[in-house]
Design an enzyme around this catalytic site. Structure first.
Site, short mmCIF file in Angstrom:
data_model
loop_
_atom_site.label_atom_id
_atom_site.label_comp_id
_atom_site.label_asym_id
_atom_site.label_seq_id
_atom_site.Cartn_x
_atom_site.Cartn_y
_atom_site.Cartn_z
CD GLU A 101 9.88 5.27 50.03
OE1 GLU A 101 9.88 6.51 49.91
OE2 GLU A 101 9.13 4.52 49.38
CD GLU A 150 17.24 1.56 54.71
OE1 GLU A 150 16.16 0.96 54.66
OE2 GLU A 150 18.00 1.52 55.69
CB SER A 180 14.10 12.48 75.86
OG SER A 180 14.69 12.08 77.08
#
Length: 314
Positions: A180, A196, A290
């Site tokens: 990829e 990648e 988060s």
């Protein structure tokens, strides 16, 4: 001033369109006046002479040429000139941005790349019919740039999918490009790297860095931009992250986080700034809180990531 030259084989259509020029051994030296000259007779190297001639099925002629560039800082003069510059990059004789590539799209033709060689787009279905007597016709793409490995196979690299690396990519020894991964022209790696994700046109990745799966780096062609993005040594772009600024050494971008120049980031002391103000800085970690969703940047201690040596012993 840097000069370059090469003897190669050009594929030319009946109307004079240059589909490609392959330079098996380009050099950073001038061997005559600037420009391209067609070679005949004893001027054609013996190992290339047997490859010249007309291909009636593709309706092209393969001819030997010598191309000389007086100064790589000058704009490309013609199509052969562009092909020589792309070969210099993939042969690692020049690094990205060391040669002027202004205006190359106007000099390159759109080509049907097949297992029997380059073909003209116009009338290709007729060409395909003629080629079928040789066997199945595989079309690799319709584009101005071919796959790098069809013209240059640099030593010390792994490329899992040849379709993902364009001619004009610069892959340093020790580079691994996984399935990829993608590397565009005038871009690539300067040392051992794991790729990648996508290295867009103009992007340079330094030694020891890891471009994670699905990661994307904005190139100089993105939206007509001019910003040249560089990734320093021992950096990590996490999976599915994105980058629109340069990184210094030992930086990390958290997985899934896209940092563009205009991204508002909160520093360790609570200040909010645009990410572009941190472009090129070293020892930074970009992450998303988060709980609040805010993009934060904090200092990192020590050196960055360490690549698995076994994966880069190519």
């Amino acid at each position: 001033m840097t000069a370059a030259s090469g003897i190669g084989l050009a594929t030319i259509t009946a109307d004079g369109t240059v589909l490609d020029t392959w330079f098996p051994a380009p050099e950073l030296s001038a061997s005559g006046p600037a420009g391209t000259a067609r070679l005949t007779g004893d001027d054609v190297p013996a190992d290339l002479a047997a490859l010249t001639g007309k291909d009636e099925d593709r309706d092209v002629e393969v001819v030997a040429v010598r191309t000389t560039i007086a100064d790589l800082n000058d704009k490309p003069a013609d199509t052969h000139d562009v092909w020589l510059r792309l070969h210099l990059l993939s042969h690692r004789l020049t690094k990205p941005h060391e040669a002027n590539l202004d205006g190359i799209f106007g000099l390159l033709s759109n080509v049907v790349w097949t297992n029997f060689g380059p073909c003209a787009v116009e009338g290709f279905e007729t060409t395909r019919a003629r080629l079928r007597k040789r066997g199945a016709v595989a079309v690799y793409g319709i584009d101005k740039f071919p796959r790098m490995v069809d013209y240059v196979t640099p030593s010390g690299v792994r490329i899992a999918d040849a379709d993902r690396v364009r001619l004009g990519a610069h892959l340093a020894s020790g580079t691994t490009v996984m399935h990829e991964g993608f590397v565009n022209f005038n871009a690539g790696t300067l040392g051992t790297s794991m790729v990648e994700g996508r290295i867009s046109a103009g992007v340079v990745v330094d030694d020891g860095s890891d471009i994670g799966g699905g990661a994307s780096i904005m190139g100089t062609l993105s939206g007509g931009g001019k910003e040249v993005i560089k990734v320093g040594k021992r950096c990590l772009l996490g999976a599915n992250s994105g980058l629109g600024i340069s990184l210094g050494d030992d930086c990390v971008v958290e997985a899934g986080l896209y940092v563009t120049g205009g991204t508002k980031v909160t520093t360790a002391d609570g200040q909010v700034t645009k990410a572009i103000e941190l472009s090129g800085a070293s020892n930074l970690l970009f992450r998303r809180n988060s709980l609040s969703g805010a993009v934060e940047v904090v200092k990192r201690d020590g050196t960055g990531i360490t690549l698995n040596e076994a994966l880069h012993a190519n």
